[in-house]
Write a protein that holds these residues in place. Structure first.
Motif, PDB file in Angstrom:
ATOM      1  N   PHE A 250      -2.361  16.602   3.673  1.00  0.00           N
ATOM      2  CA  PHE A 250      -2.615  17.103   2.325  1.00  0.00           C
ATOM      3  C   PHE A 250      -2.523  15.998   1.274  1.00  0.00           C
ATOM      4  O   PHE A 250      -3.257  16.002   0.279  1.00  0.00           O
ATOM      5  CB  PHE A 250      -1.614  18.208   1.979  1.00  0.00           C
ATOM      6  CG  PHE A 250      -1.663  19.396   2.892  1.00  0.00           C
ATOM      7  CD1 PHE A 250      -2.772  19.635   3.680  1.00  0.00           C
ATOM      8  CD2 PHE A 250      -0.593  20.275   2.979  1.00  0.00           C
ATOM      9  CE1 PHE A 250      -2.831  20.735   4.530  1.00  0.00           C
ATOM     10  CE2 PHE A 250      -0.630  21.368   3.826  1.00  0.00           C
ATOM     11  CZ  PHE A 250      -1.755  21.595   4.601  1.00  0.00           C
TER      12      PHE A 250
ATOM     13  N   ARG B 127      -0.250  23.729   0.048  1.00  0.00           N
ATOM     14  CA  ARG B 127      -1.641  24.112   0.283  1.00  0.00           C
ATOM     15  C   ARG B 127      -1.691  25.109   1.434  1.00  0.00           C
ATOM     16  O   ARG B 127      -0.763  25.198   2.233  1.00  0.00           O
ATOM     17  CB  ARG B 127      -2.504  22.889   0.622  1.00  0.00           C
ATOM     18  CG  ARG B 127      -2.617  21.860  -0.483  1.00  0.00           C
ATOM     19  CD  ARG B 127      -3.428  22.401  -1.665  1.00  0.00           C
ATOM     20  NE  ARG B 127      -3.582  21.399  -2.707  1.00  0.00           N
ATOM     21  CZ  ARG B 127      -2.752  21.232  -3.721  1.00  0.00           C
ATOM     22  NH1 ARG B 127      -1.656  21.999  -3.818  1.00  0.00           N
ATOM     23  NH2 ARG B 127      -2.979  20.312  -4.629  1.00  0.00           N
TER      24      ARG B 127
ATOM     25  N   ALA C 135      -6.280  23.852   1.453  1.00  0.00           N
ATOM     26  CA  ALA C 135      -6.182  22.472   1.902  1.00  0.00           C
ATOM     27  C   ALA C 135      -7.565  21.963   2.282  1.00  0.00           C
ATOM     28  O   ALA C 135      -8.526  22.736   2.451  1.00  0.00           O
ATOM     29  CB  ALA C 135      -5.236  22.371   3.095  1.00  0.00           C
TER      30      ALA C 135
ATOM     31  N   GLU D 233      -8.444  15.085  -4.141  1.00  0.00           N
ATOM     32  CA  GLU D 233      -8.948  16.434  -4.357  1.00  0.00           C
ATOM     33  C   GLU D 233     -10.015  16.505  -5.438  1.00  0.00           C
ATOM     34  O   GLU D 233     -10.690  17.532  -5.548  1.00  0.00           O
ATOM     35  CB  GLU D 233      -7.783  17.365  -4.704  1.00  0.00           C
ATOM     36  CG  GLU D 233      -6.773  17.516  -3.571  1.00  0.00           C
ATOM     37  CD  GLU D 233      -5.722  18.566  -3.864  1.00  0.00           C
ATOM     38  OE1 GLU D 233      -5.712  19.078  -5.010  1.00  0.00           O
ATOM     39  OE2 GLU D 233      -4.931  18.887  -2.959  1.00  0.00           O
TER      40      GLU D 233
END
Length: 581
Positions: free
Chosen positions: A352, A232, A379, A357
């Motif tokens: 991360f 990321r 990120a 997500e």
């Protein structure tokens, strides 16, 4: 009737009390023995000796035997000399070899000491050799041998530490002769500063944050998870290059601008041991606190505050031809630089990995550093621009604008844009508990679940500065929670594979109280440095922490310093840059 005869009375012709040496009766046995004066401060010898014949048997516990170093069978009492004389050195007894002549009656081996690296045998002095109850040779002092015949380290921790060579650290930036030192401030003066600051004003928000995965809070040493490599993009732009700050400068929202990473180093300066530097630019009535590319702000330290921190190998001596031409050995995985890079890698990837997500919350504006030509995913990171008022009185106009960062949020009823449920994510790493620089840390796999307090206390001691900076950054960003992961190597000899052993959750203000972090003291330091720089003319300055002393120094540097690689060399060495071939 029996009669009583008065004995003769010998008068002292000298006119004093007591017998006279010139008038002693002949029948007295002590005629030829001089009188030895006695004082309470005089050192006495043996008060009892039942082995007058020179027998080597011990007399009593703690009493010296009658033999000495003058030969077998000879007693220290040679005739009448034990009575003493007028000259103490000639007749009085003094015990010269106290340590060697004392012996113990008890022959049983001493029980092992818990927590020590070795067990003392009987009658061992410093560095002496004794025998344990298993008949195995064992060495006293700093190191020794265990009862299985193997060498082991340990013993008297901290003993003879004064003999260790002083470790010299290199400065974070080479000081050029062209630079002018303007001020020098000791840490003990900084620790006395104090300034109370009110709640900040939120100016704007940028970026996108993902939801924190709560399953990481339930990880234990028995259900460890591997740390994954997550690709990321996360930006760490300095203050002067921030486009949002450039817009805020045009609006005159403040007169001091910086980021939370830079400001936390300044606020926690009295705790720092490693060298660092902050570039300060004054333009008009505005101050910019910047960082150098590739400087100490881009990496994470490891055991900075430990009594024996990790060290890098010494550079080759240019005056020694053998060292100058020798091929440098690859750095150890437990050196200070290798551990710092490893800790930076762990912190980024843990942040991360521990978010979801598919659940995201957008701030008011998109990420200001992510251009349209970028294709790699971003990120989880949100930027909050906040203004703190550092004025002591109402007439003073000293405001500082800070770009703060948050890493995730916890889903709930509040809006993350307004600061509800915001989280910062950090990670502590364990390398090799037996390596130099481990700082006496316990084994996390065996102690983290059962004795977490001991692990936390050791980390608070060895990484006091790093934890304080993380806490200050969380408080400046207005985060409600801090998530700290405990990450260890899969194998102590391999620094490429790591596992997540646990995750701790805490409130930044409560954790600051545990660490004894005073935000008022930090604000006092910031206000002092700000006032100092405001008195200087326009130009570029650098604030440097001395690598080996608890001192910070302010230097005036050329405006071309720290701009490009060639100009960096000019700022470092003070020479003209060489032209490219």
């Amino acid at each position: 009737m029996a009669s009583f005869t008065l004995p003769p009375i010998h008068d002292n012709p000298d006119g004093g009390w007591g017998p006279s040496s010139s008038n002693i009766p002949e029948q007295f046995k002590f005629k030829d023995i001089p009188y030895a004066p006695y004082s309470k401060s005089d050192k006495l010898g043996r008060f009892a000796d039942w082995n007058d014949t020179g027998d080597t048997r011990q007399t009593a516990v703690g009493l010296p035997s009658t033999r000495d170093a003058r030969g077998p069978g000879r007693s220290r009492r040679d005739g009448a000399q034990a009575f003493g004389s007028g000259t103490a050195s000639a007749f009085a007894y003094f015990h010269v070899e106290d340590e060697s002549s004392f012996s113990l009656v008890d022959n049983k081996a001493a029980p092992p000491r818990r927590g020590g690296g070795f067990t003392r045998g009987r009658a061992t002095g410093r560095g002496g050799v004794s025998f344990t109850n298993r008949g195995v040779a064992q060495r006293g002092g700093r190191g020794g041998f265990n009862n299985r015949g193997g060498a082991q380290r340990g013993g008297r921790k901290g003993w003879r530490d004064w003999e260790k060579t002083n470790r010299t650290r290199e400065s974070s930036v080479a000081i050029s002769p062209q630079w002018t030192m303007l001020e020098e401030i000791e840490f003990h003066r900084l620790a006395k500063l104090k300034l109370e600051v009110d709640e900040p004003e939120d100016i704007d928000t940028y970026g996108r944050v993902f939801a924190y995965d709560k399953s990481y809070d339930r990880i234990t040493t028995k259900t460890e998870r591997p740390l994954q490599l997550v690709d990321r993009i996360k930006y760490n732009t300095t203050t002067s290059d921030d486009p949002v700050i450039q817009q805020l400068v045009s609006k005159n929202v403040a007169n001091v601008y910086t980021t939370d990473a830079i400001l936390s180093v300044l606020m926690c300066a009295p705790r720092s041991v490693n060298p660092w530097d902050i570039v300060i630019l004054r333009e008009g009535n505005n101050l910019y606190f910047d960082k150098r590319d590739g400087g100490p702000f881009d990496t994470v330290t490891v055991n900075e505050n430990a009594s024996d921190p990790p060290q890098d190998p010494a550079p080759p001596n240019p005056n020694n031809p053998a060292e100058k031409t020798a091929v440098p050995e690859p750095p150890s995985i437990n050196s200070a630089t290798s551990l710092s890079l490893e800790a930076t890698y762990i912190n980024q990837n843990f942040g991360f990995q521990s978010v979801q997500e598919n659940i995201a919350a957008d701030f008011a504006h998109s990420n200001p550093f992510y251009g349209p030509e970028e294709t790699e995913p971003l990120a989880s990171c949100g930027y909050r621009y906040r203004v703190f008022d550092l004025g002591i009185t109402e007439d003073e106009d000293v405001k500082i604008c800070i770009r703060t960062e948050v890493d995730a949020y916890v889903p709930g009823p509040g809006n993350p844009q307004e600061g509800h449920g915001l989280v910062t994510i950090r990670a502590l790493n364990e390398f090799d508990p037996r390596a130099q620089g481990a700082g006496g840390a316990p084994d996390w796999r065996s102690k983290l679940d059962s004795q977490r307090g001991a692990v936390v206390a050791t980390e608070m001691k060895n990484n006091s500065c790093k934890l304080a900076k993380w806490t200050v950054q969380s408080v400046l960003a207005g985060a409600e929670l801090m998530k700290i992961g405990y990450i260890s190597r899969g194998n102590p000899k391999d620094n490429t594979r790591h596992v997540i052993l646990s995750t701790a959750s805490m409130r930044p203000t409560d954790f600051a109280a545990q660490l004894n972090v005073s935000l008022a003291n930090g604000w006092g330091i910031v206000r002092t440095i700000t006032d100092l720089c405001m008195k200087m003319p326009e130009g570029k300055y650098v604030l440097i922490k001395d690598p080996n002393k608890s001192v910070i120094r302010l230097y005036a540097v050329p405006m071309t310093a720290f701009t490009t690689e060639d100009e960096d060399a000019e700022g470092y060495e003070g020479d003209e840059p060489e032209s490219a071939a």
